[in-house]
Motif scaffolding. Structure first.
Motif, PDB file in Angstrom:
ATOM      1  N   THR A  94      -4.820  18.211 -15.352  1.00 10.80           N
ATOM      2  CA  THR A  94      -3.648  17.400 -15.656  1.00 10.80           C
ATOM      3  C   THR A  94      -3.838  16.031 -15.017  1.00 10.80           C
ATOM      4  OG1 THR A  94      -2.444  18.192 -13.700  1.00 10.80           O
ATOM      5  CG2 THR A  94      -2.099  19.393 -15.765  1.00 10.80           C
ATOM      6  N   THR A  95      -3.191  15.024 -15.595  1.00 13.09           N
ATOM      7  CA  THR A  95      -3.391  13.669 -15.107  1.00 13.09           C
ATOM      8  C   THR A  95      -2.246  12.761 -15.524  1.00 13.09           C
ATOM      9  OG1 THR A  95      -4.867  11.746 -15.199  1.00 13.09           O
ATOM     10  CG2 THR A  95      -4.765  13.132 -17.165  1.00 13.09           C
ATOM     11  N   GLY A  96      -1.996  11.755 -14.698  1.00 14.14           N
ATOM     12  CA  GLY A  96      -1.044  10.728 -15.065  1.00 14.14           C
ATOM     13  C   GLY A  96      -1.609   9.739 -16.062  1.00 14.14           C
ATOM     14  N   PHE A  97      -2.900   9.833 -16.368  1.00 17.46           N
ATOM     15  CA  PHE A  97      -3.516   8.979 -17.378  1.00 17.46           C
ATOM     16  C   PHE A  97      -2.998   9.336 -18.765  1.00 17.46           C
ATOM     17  CE2 PHE A  97      -7.434   8.925 -14.480  1.00 17.46           C
ATOM     18  CZ  PHE A  97      -7.115   7.685 -13.945  1.00 17.46           C
ATOM     19  N   PRO A 124       0.816  -1.220   0.000  1.00 17.65           N
ATOM     20  CA  PRO A 124       0.000   0.000   0.000  1.00 17.65           C
ATOM     21  C   PRO A 124       0.845   1.264   0.000  1.00 17.65           C
ATOM     22  CG  PRO A 124      -0.915  -1.610   1.524  1.00 17.65           C
ATOM     23  CD  PRO A 124       0.416  -2.156   1.081  1.00 17.65           C
ATOM     24  N   ALA A 125       1.962   1.244   0.722  1.00 21.04           N
ATOM     25  CA  ALA A 125       2.810   2.440   0.799  1.00 21.04           C
ATOM     26  C   ALA A 125       3.426   2.764  -0.559  1.00 21.04           C
ATOM     27  CB  ALA A 125       3.909   2.243   1.842  1.00 21.04           C
ATOM     28  N   ASP A 126       3.898   1.737  -1.267  1.00 22.10           N
ATOM     29  CA  ASP A 126       4.484   1.973  -2.582  1.00 22.10           C
ATOM     30  C   ASP A 126       3.428   2.441  -3.578  1.00 22.10           C
ATOM     31  OD1 ASP A 126       7.011   1.258  -1.743  1.00 22.10           O
ATOM     32  OD2 ASP A 126       6.847  -0.824  -2.406  1.00 22.10           O
ATOM     33  N   LEU A 127       2.246   1.831  -3.507  1.00 19.22           N
ATOM     34  CA  LEU A 127       1.164   2.236  -4.401  1.00 19.22           C
ATOM     35  C   LEU A 127       0.803   3.693  -4.167  1.00 19.22           C
ATOM     36  CD1 LEU A 127      -0.858   1.303  -6.567  1.00 19.22           C
ATOM     37  CD2 LEU A 127      -2.402   0.639  -4.711  1.00 19.22           C
ATOM     38  N   GLN A 128       0.705   4.079  -2.913  1.00 20.40           N
ATOM     39  CA  GLN A 128       0.375   5.459  -2.566  1.00 20.40           C
ATOM     40  C   GLN A 128       1.439   6.412  -3.066  1.00 20.40           C
ATOM     41  OE1 GLN A 128      -1.104   6.477   1.495  1.00 20.40           O
ATOM     42  NE2 GLN A 128       0.754   7.676   1.642  1.00 20.40           N
ATOM     43  N   ALA A 129       2.706   6.027  -2.923  1.00 21.90           N
ATOM     44  CA  ALA A 129       3.808   6.904  -3.323  1.00 21.90           C
ATOM     45  C   ALA A 129       3.818   7.172  -4.820  1.00 21.90           C
ATOM     46  CB  ALA A 129       5.139   6.298  -2.897  1.00 21.90           C
ATOM     47  N   TRP A 130       3.324   6.213  -5.623  1.00 21.01           N
ATOM     48  CA  TRP A 130       3.382   6.359  -7.078  1.00 21.01           C
ATOM     49  C   TRP A 130       2.074   6.803  -7.696  1.00 21.01           C
ATOM     50  CZ3 TRP A 130       7.367   6.576 -10.392  1.00 21.01           C
ATOM     51  CH2 TRP A 130       8.622   6.328  -9.837  1.00 21.01           C
ATOM     52  N   MET A 131       1.054   7.038  -6.875  1.00 19.58           N
ATOM     53  CA  MET A 131      -0.190   7.557  -7.419  1.00 19.58           C
ATOM     54  C   MET A 131       0.010   8.993  -7.899  1.00 19.58           C
ATOM     55  SD  MET A 131      -2.092   5.091  -7.535  1.00 19.58           S
ATOM     56  CE  MET A 131      -3.402   6.028  -8.291  1.00 19.58           C
ATOM     57  N   GLY A 132      -0.658   9.317  -8.992  1.00 15.15           N
ATOM     58  CA  GLY A 132      -0.540  10.654  -9.565  1.00 15.15           C
ATOM     59  C   GLY A 132       0.560  10.769 -10.593  1.00 15.15           C
ATOM     60  N   THR A 133       1.410   9.727 -10.710  1.00 18.99           N
ATOM     61  CA  THR A 133       2.481   9.760 -11.696  1.00 18.99           C
ATOM     62  C   THR A 133       2.014   9.161 -13.018  1.00 18.99           C
ATOM     63  OG1 THR A 133       3.325   7.590 -11.019  1.00 18.99           O
ATOM     64  CG2 THR A 133       4.194   9.516  -9.863  1.00 18.99           C
ATOM     65  N   GLU A 134       2.815   9.331 -14.059  1.00 22.42           N
ATOM     66  CA  GLU A 134       2.526   8.724 -15.346  1.00 22.42           C
ATOM     67  C   GLU A 134       2.522   7.211 -15.169  1.00 22.42           C
ATOM     68  OE1 GLU A 134       2.796   6.806 -18.919  1.00 22.42           O
ATOM     69  OE2 GLU A 134       4.640   6.930 -17.732  1.00 22.42           O
ATOM     70  N   LYS A 135       1.536   6.537 -15.768  1.00 22.73           N
ATOM     71  CA  LYS A 135       1.263   5.158 -15.387  1.00 22.73           C
ATOM     72  C   LYS A 135       2.314   4.151 -15.855  1.00 22.73           C
ATOM     73  CE  LYS A 135      -2.180   6.332 -12.953  1.00 22.73           C
ATOM     74  NZ  LYS A 135      -1.782   7.745 -12.873  1.00 22.73           N
ATOM     75  N   ARG A 136       2.960   4.362 -16.986  1.00 23.66           N
ATOM     76  CA  ARG A 136       4.034   3.441 -17.380  1.00 23.66           C
ATOM     77  C   ARG A 136       5.200   3.542 -16.401  1.00 23.66           C
ATOM     78  NH1 ARG A 136       3.635   1.120 -22.468  1.00 23.66           N
ATOM     79  NH2 ARG A 136       1.995   1.993 -23.806  1.00 23.66           N
ATOM     80  N   ALA A 137       5.512   4.765 -15.982  1.00 24.14           N
ATOM     81  CA  ALA A 137       6.576   4.949 -14.998  1.00 24.14           C
ATOM     82  C   ALA A 137       6.197   4.302 -13.672  1.00 24.14           C
ATOM     83  CB  ALA A 137       6.858   6.438 -14.805  1.00 24.14           C
ATOM     84  N   ALA A 138       4.925   4.437 -13.286  1.00 26.91           N
ATOM     85  CA  ALA A 138       4.459   3.836 -12.036  1.00 26.91           C
ATOM     86  C   ALA A 138       4.554   2.315 -12.098  1.00 26.91           C
ATOM     87  CB  ALA A 138       3.029   4.264 -11.746  1.00 26.91           C
ATOM     88  N   ILE A 139       4.140   1.732 -13.211  1.00 25.50           N
ATOM     89  CA  ILE A 139       4.198   0.281 -13.364  1.00 25.50           C
ATOM     90  C   ILE A 139       5.636  -0.213 -13.276  1.00 25.50           C
ATOM     91  CG2 ILE A 139       3.915  -1.581 -15.056  1.00 25.50           C
ATOM     92  CD1 ILE A 139       1.315  -0.097 -15.934  1.00 25.50           C
ATOM     93  N   THR A 140       6.535   0.467 -13.962  1.00 22.53           N
ATOM     94  CA  THR A 140       7.949   0.088 -13.929  1.00 22.53           C
ATOM     95  C   THR A 140       8.497   0.117 -12.506  1.00 22.53           C
ATOM     96  OG1 THR A 140       8.271   0.983 -16.158  1.00 22.53           O
ATOM     97  CG2 THR A 140      10.245   0.627 -14.824  1.00 22.53           C
ATOM     98  N   ALA A 141       8.222   1.205 -11.808  1.00 21.53           N
ATOM     99  CA  ALA A 141       8.736   1.350 -10.442  1.00 21.53           C
ATOM    100  C   ALA A 141       8.121   0.328  -9.498  1.00 21.53           C
ATOM    101  CB  ALA A 141       8.457   2.764  -9.941  1.00 21.53           C
ATOM    102  N   LEU A 142       6.823   0.106  -9.619  1.00 25.85           N
ATOM    103  CA  LEU A 142       6.138  -0.825  -8.710  1.00 25.85           C
ATOM    104  C   LEU A 142       6.587  -2.269  -8.937  1.00 25.85           C
ATOM    105  CD1 LEU A 142       2.571   0.739  -8.727  1.00 25.85           C
ATOM    106  CD2 LEU A 142       4.143   0.647  -6.776  1.00 25.85           C
ATOM    107  N   ILE A 143       6.872  -2.640 -10.168  1.00 22.35           N
ATOM    108  CA  ILE A 143       7.406  -3.984 -10.424  1.00 22.35           C
ATOM    109  C   ILE A 143       8.754  -4.142  -9.731  1.00 22.35           C
ATOM    110  CG2 ILE A 143       8.343  -5.523 -12.193  1.00 22.35           C
ATOM    111  CD1 ILE A 143       6.184  -4.486 -14.101  1.00 22.35           C
ATOM    112  N   GLU A 144       9.617  -3.126  -9.874  1.00 24.08           N
ATOM    113  CA  GLU A 144      10.929  -3.181  -9.240  1.00 24.08           C
ATOM    114  C   GLU A 144      10.811  -3.217  -7.718  1.00 24.08           C
ATOM    115  OE1 GLU A 144      12.779   0.291 -10.873  1.00 24.08           O
ATOM    116  OE2 GLU A 144      13.674  -0.817 -12.544  1.00 24.08           O
ATOM    117  N   LEU A 145       9.967  -2.351  -7.168  1.00 26.89           N
ATOM    118  CA  LEU A 145       9.793  -2.293  -5.718  1.00 26.89           C
ATOM    119  C   LEU A 145       9.193  -3.578  -5.162  1.00 26.89           C
ATOM    120  CD1 LEU A 145       8.446   1.362  -5.462  1.00 26.89           C
ATOM    121  CD2 LEU A 145      10.598   0.535  -4.478  1.00 26.89           C
ATOM    122  N   GLY A 146       8.404  -4.262  -5.986  1.00 24.85           N
ATOM    123  CA  GLY A 146       7.753  -5.490  -5.562  1.00 24.85           C
ATOM    124  C   GLY A 146       8.555  -6.743  -5.810  1.00 24.85           C
ATOM    125  N   GLY A 147       9.825  -6.577  -6.153  1.00 22.77           N
ATOM    126  CA  GLY A 147      10.688  -7.729  -6.320  1.00 22.77           C
ATOM    127  C   GLY A 147      10.708  -8.305  -7.714  1.00 22.77           C
TER     128      GLY A 147
END
Length: 235
Positions: free
Chosen positions: A113-116, A37-60
């Motif tokens: 403006t939106t990360g969408f 939940p903390a990582d998801l919260q931290a990446w909300m509002g960002t561009e979604k491809r960047a968020a997906i990339t970061a969350l995959i890395e953060l999630g192992g």
């Protein structure tokens, strides 16, 4: 004097019931990564491809394990989001349409403006009956500009979407810009852009404590409070 208000979409002007959180979490978890939940919260509002990339890395996980890992996860995110929005259509945040109309009536331009990506964001606006750039539509809410995460070199917390909104609305001075959003990266982007006023709003998933230490001018319950805030501060 404020001549441009730049508002985030989901959680700030649009209530999507947390759909974007759920779709993003599921899309990343389907790659085998774990999403906290903390990582998801931290990446909300960002561009979604960047968020997906970061969350995959953060999630192992490893977003480069296959050349199309991020692309497939992004496509899955779009599909999941469409399913969620079809079942539970987004609605306006209480008071947001009235605020946008009031600001525009007073001479302040309003951009979203939106990360969408563009296709997702315009789909949401179509569902709501909100029109960008002087389009016509009975009973529709008029907006002056829309800027999406896939239209700039880097999404939030970079300032580029805000500056692009200025470009599209013809506003030259950041001292005339107000930025409002419901995530930490929203207010960081406002600060990075040099906006005169940056407001965090509590209408999304974050509580007051989550904004501690962030560079906001004010923390309000929602965008519905912004006209009164501007009046009280002579802006």
């Amino acid at each position: 004097m404020i001549t441009l208000a730049v508002f985030d979409m989901a959680g700030t002007t649009v209530d999507d019931g947390g759909g974007v959180y759920e779709a993003l979490r599921l899309a990343v978890e389907e790659t085998g990564a774990t999403v906290s939940p903390a990582d998801l919260q931290a990446w909300m509002g960002t561009e979604k491809r960047a968020a997906i990339t970061a969350l995959i890395e953060l999630g192992g996980g490893d977003p480069t394990l296959a050349a199309d890992t991020v692309d497939r996860a992004f496509d899955r995110f779009l599909a999941l989001l469409d399913e969620i929005y079809t079942a539970h259509p987004p609605t306006p945040i209480a008071g947001a349409p009235e605020t946008i109309a009031e600001l525009r009536a007073s001479g302040v331009k309003v951009a979203l403006t939106t990360g969408f990506s563009v296709d997702v964001a315009t789909g949401i606006l179509d569902r709501l009956g909100w029109v960008v750039g002087g389009g016509e539509g009975e009973g529709s809410l008029q907006l002056d500009a829309l800027v999406c995460g896939d239209e700039v070199a880097q999404g939030r917390p970079a300032p580029y979407m805000i500056h692009r909104a200025m470009e599209r609305t013809g506003v030259l001075d950041v001292a005339e810009v107000l930025v409002a959003g419901d995530t930490a990266v929203d207010v960081r982007a406002g600060a990075h852009a040099g906006a005169a006023i940056t407001i965090g709003v509590l209408s999304g998933k974050l509580d007051r404590a989550a904004f501690a230490g962030e560079p906001f001018t004010a923390l309000l319950g929602s965008v519905a409070e912004i006209p009164a805030f501007l009046a009280a501060h002579g802006a």
